[in-house]
Design a protein around this motif. Structure first.
Motif, PDB file in Angstrom:
ATOM      1  N   THR A 172     -11.801  15.019  40.250  1.00 40.05           N
ATOM      2  CA  THR A 172     -12.091  16.438  40.077  1.00 40.05           C
ATOM      3  C   THR A 172     -12.459  16.767  38.625  1.00 40.05           C
ATOM      4  O   THR A 172     -13.446  17.454  38.360  1.00 40.05           O
ATOM      5  N   THR A 196     -17.230  22.252  43.761  1.00 42.73           N
ATOM      6  CA  THR A 196     -16.051  22.420  42.910  1.00 42.73           C
ATOM      7  C   THR A 196     -16.387  23.332  41.739  1.00 42.73           C
ATOM      8  O   THR A 196     -17.406  23.164  41.069  1.00 42.73           O
ATOM      9  N   ALA A 234     -12.008  22.703  37.904  1.00 44.86           N
ATOM     10  CA  ALA A 234     -12.030  21.242  37.819  1.00 44.86           C
ATOM     11  C   ALA A 234     -11.585  20.768  36.447  1.00 44.86           C
ATOM     12  O   ALA A 234     -10.867  19.784  36.312  1.00 44.86           O
TER      13      ALA A 234
END
Lengths: 235, 449
Positions: free
Chosen positions: B334, B440, B445
């Motif tokens: 991420t 995302t 993130a």
């Protein structure tokens, strides 16, 4: 062309959190000239990160304008914002965020992907930048083989790859020891002085903040004071 | 992937084996039908070895030859009906049955004078081969394995021209003709045993015979039979004056049962099988074949159904594995995604990078799977698929030719399909994780630890 790198006008950011509205930023009027070295200070929850996200085109304000190099980014479509980030902004993170499977020079080359530069031009620019941050001997090393200070230097070189209008540095010294912290700050100062790089650092470390040319205080989403006027830092 | 490649390989092998089975069965049924039509007026008379009261010793189970024909030297007086000293075994006719034994041909000359009898063909049949002993569950069994069967038929012009006493499908040379001696016709299978063809001379029980013709197999049972003149057969097997069966041809199918009962009252010791009884037996045989054919199809269908289930499960499992692995990867990375977005990578860049990774990963898994599959397909398909030929009897297996255990065959097409499948599954399994990665939020993130 004006000398203003970044300017906000009555800029505000409101979050909706579980049906409740949170005013993260309100009426922020900020003008950063090209070649400025500014630090923004403020306690946790004062809106530092939100401000940095908005300035870095990672987030859009809910009120007001953000003019980056004369372009109002509130008018740029979400799907095109990545181009603005690529060409106008350079990010330096607290945890360096280098790609572990790429070596130093490849990490610096990463933002230049898809900018139309040839492989040779990209490599030349990356090597040049690593020399500039003092890592000419460590080009082929992967991040895990570099010290924290060295990693941050690579990250700084990466931020400069596309010659951005502004470099945004988020607690860049937060993971560094005292000596390295000073070295990194000196490097930023040098880049600011020699390359006229516009730098905004966000920190809650007073010593670090004091090394910038100008310090701004943020409290409860508002800029409350300006201090130490001047374009370049003097040390 | 190994499963994906083994199952189709096994299915192909199963299919081929069932097709061979089907082909052989339908041939057998066709031949059986032809035989049924030919034998409606035919009455077969044989002497059972267990027939008591005629000087015969009952079959001794310890003696592989099944019975001992009495002769002078053995201390038994020759019986009224039987006798002779036949080497090897008698019988081996189309219906196997309880076996037949030699009978004195002069005792049965009166059959031809029964009303309604058109012709009488006496024949002598003897099997030549070797005894094989095998151990099974601590007991020893002796089995007679025939190499060939001698059949002597009366080569009179009346019989050989008008009645089906000889094979009809001559594939090389010519058939036996009336009055011929010292010559034989071989079945195609006999040619291999004797290593001889038309024109060659072969030795049968130390006597020389010339091969004048070869006939094609007309059914599964008589593929080992060679034909010669009855008198030759009697002399070569040292059974002059003896025969093993009498085939009576009735004038018409209407009088068959009358003739049969007349023979029976004249010679109650004979076992009599009429065309009608034979027809019934053949019909039963045909029914058996058809049931076995249905079983073969059912078994194939079952195998295919199992294969389809297994492939569906394998595909679903693979897709899910790719999905979860890629979801995990996206989660693990991420922060990296956030960084890439911050330094200017577009959603499309991120999505295509993850898609590429997923496809490369699946393709690599595919290559490993194919390599395993190539080596393990026979074992795996045997393990994963039900055996197609389980439960088929001996005669049936013989009819089907070589029915061995099913083994998977890996073809280049199968390899390409498996690799293509790997890419497809990679794409399918990565689509959602890659999409999630691209969506995302870079802010979140970057904050992710």
């Amino acid at each position: 062309m004006s000398n203003v790198a970044l300017k906000t006008e009555k800029m505000g950011r409101v979050y909706k959190l579980g049906g409740r509205q949170v005013q993260a930023l309100s009426d922020v009027n900020l003008e950063i000239e090209k070649g400025d070295f500014i630090s923004i200070m403020g306690p946790s929850g004062s809106g530092k990160t939100t401000l940095l996200n908005v300035l870095g085109c990672l987030d859009k304000p809910t009120h007001g304008k953000v003019l980056l190099d004369g372009v109002d980014i509130t008018n740029v479509a979400e799907r095109n914002l990545h181009k603005t980030r690529k060409h106008k902004i350079g990010f330096v993170f607290q945890t360096f965020n280098l790609m572990p499977w790429l070596n130093a020079v490849e990490n610096v080359e990463l933002p230049m992907e898809g900018t139309g530069k040839t492989k040779e031009e990209t490599r030349k620019r990356a090597v040049e930048l690593l020399n500039m941050v003092g890592l000419s001997e460590r080009k082929e090393h992967r991040p895990q083989k570099l010290s924290a200070g060295e990693q941050q230097r690579v990250a700084i070189a990466r931020a400069l790859a596309n010659n951005p209008a502004i470099v945004l540095a988020d607690e860049v010294t937060g993971n560094l020891d005292g000596k390295t912290k000073l070295e990194i700050m000196k490097l930023l100062g040098k880049l600011n002085a020699e390359q006229e790089t516009t730098i905004v650092i966000v920190t809650h470390d007073g010593q670090v903040a004091s090394m910038a040319g100008r310090i701004l205080f943020l409290s409860d989403g508002k800029l409350i004071a300006k201090e130490k006027q001047g374009t370049h830092q003097n040390k | 992937m190994a499963i994906m490649i083994s199952i189709p390989a096994g299915i192909t092998a199963n299919q081929a084996s069932t097709e061979t089975l089907t082909q052989n069965l339908s041939n057998t049924i066709t031949q059986t039908e032809a035989t049924i039509n030919q034998t409606l007026t035919q009455i077969d008379c044989t002497l059972s070895p267990s027939f008591e009261g005629f000087g015969f010793e009952p079959p001794n189970t310890g003696d592989a030859s099944g019975f001992t024909p009495p002769d002078g030297s053995s201390g038994f007086a020759p019986g009224d009906f039987g006798g002779g000293s036949m080497p090897g075994r008698f019988g081996g006719g189309p219906f196997g049955g309880g076996g037949t034994t030699a009978m004195n041909e002069t005792l049965y000359e009166d059959i031809s004078s029964i009303e309604g009898v058109a012709a009488v063909a006496s024949s002598l049949q003897a099997s030549e081969g070797t005894e094989q002993t095998m151990e099974m569950m601590g007991r020893s069994f002796t089995r007679f394995v025939p190499d060939y069967i001698i059949k002597g038929v009366p080569l009179t012009s009346d019989l050989s021209d008008n009645y089906p006493i000889l094979p009809t499908n001559i594939t090389a040379g010519r058939n036996l003709q009336a009055g011929e001696s010292g010559v034989v016709i071989l079945s195609e299978n006999n040619t291999a045993f004797f290593n001889a063809g038309v024109g060659d001379t072969i030795d049968i029980l130390d006597q020389s015979f010339q091969v004048i013709g070869i006939y094609g197999s007309s059914g599964v049972e008589d593929v080992m039979t060679l034909y010669m003149n009855l008198s030759d057969a009697q002399s070569v097997t040292n059974n002059t004056g003896y025969i093993t069966s009498i085939t009576v041809f009735a004038a018409s199918s209407n009088v068959v049962s009358t003739v049969a009962s007349d023979i029976s009252s004249l010679h109650p010791e004979l076992t009599i099988v009429t065309g009608q009884q034979r027809l019934d037996q053949l019909e039963t045989l045909r029914d058996t074949y058809e049931v076995q054919l249905e079983n073969a199809y059912a078994s194939l269908a079952q195998t295919q159904a199992v294969a389809v289930q297994e492939i569906v499960i394998a595909v679903a499992a693979t897709s899910l594995i790719v999905l979860f692995v890629m979801l995990y990867t996206v989660r693990e990375r991420t922060k990296e995604i956030g960084t890439l977005k911050a330094i200017g990578f577009s959603n499309l860049n991120i999505m295509s990078q993850f898609m590429l990774e997923g496809v490369i990963l699946s393709l690599m898994a595919g290559v490993v799977g194919v390599v395993i599959g190539v080596f393990a397909a026979p074992a795996l398909s045997g393990l994963l698929l039900p055996a197609v030929n389980a439960g088929f009897g001996g005669a049936f297996a013989r009819a089907a030719g070589t029915v061995s255990s099913v083994s998977g065959v890996v073809t280049p097409e199968l390899v390409l399909i498996a690799l293509g499948g790997a890419v497809l599954l990679g794409v399918l399994g990565t689509l959602y994780p890659a999409w999630r990665a691209s969506r995302t939020s870079p802010m979140e993130a970057l904050r992710y630890e």
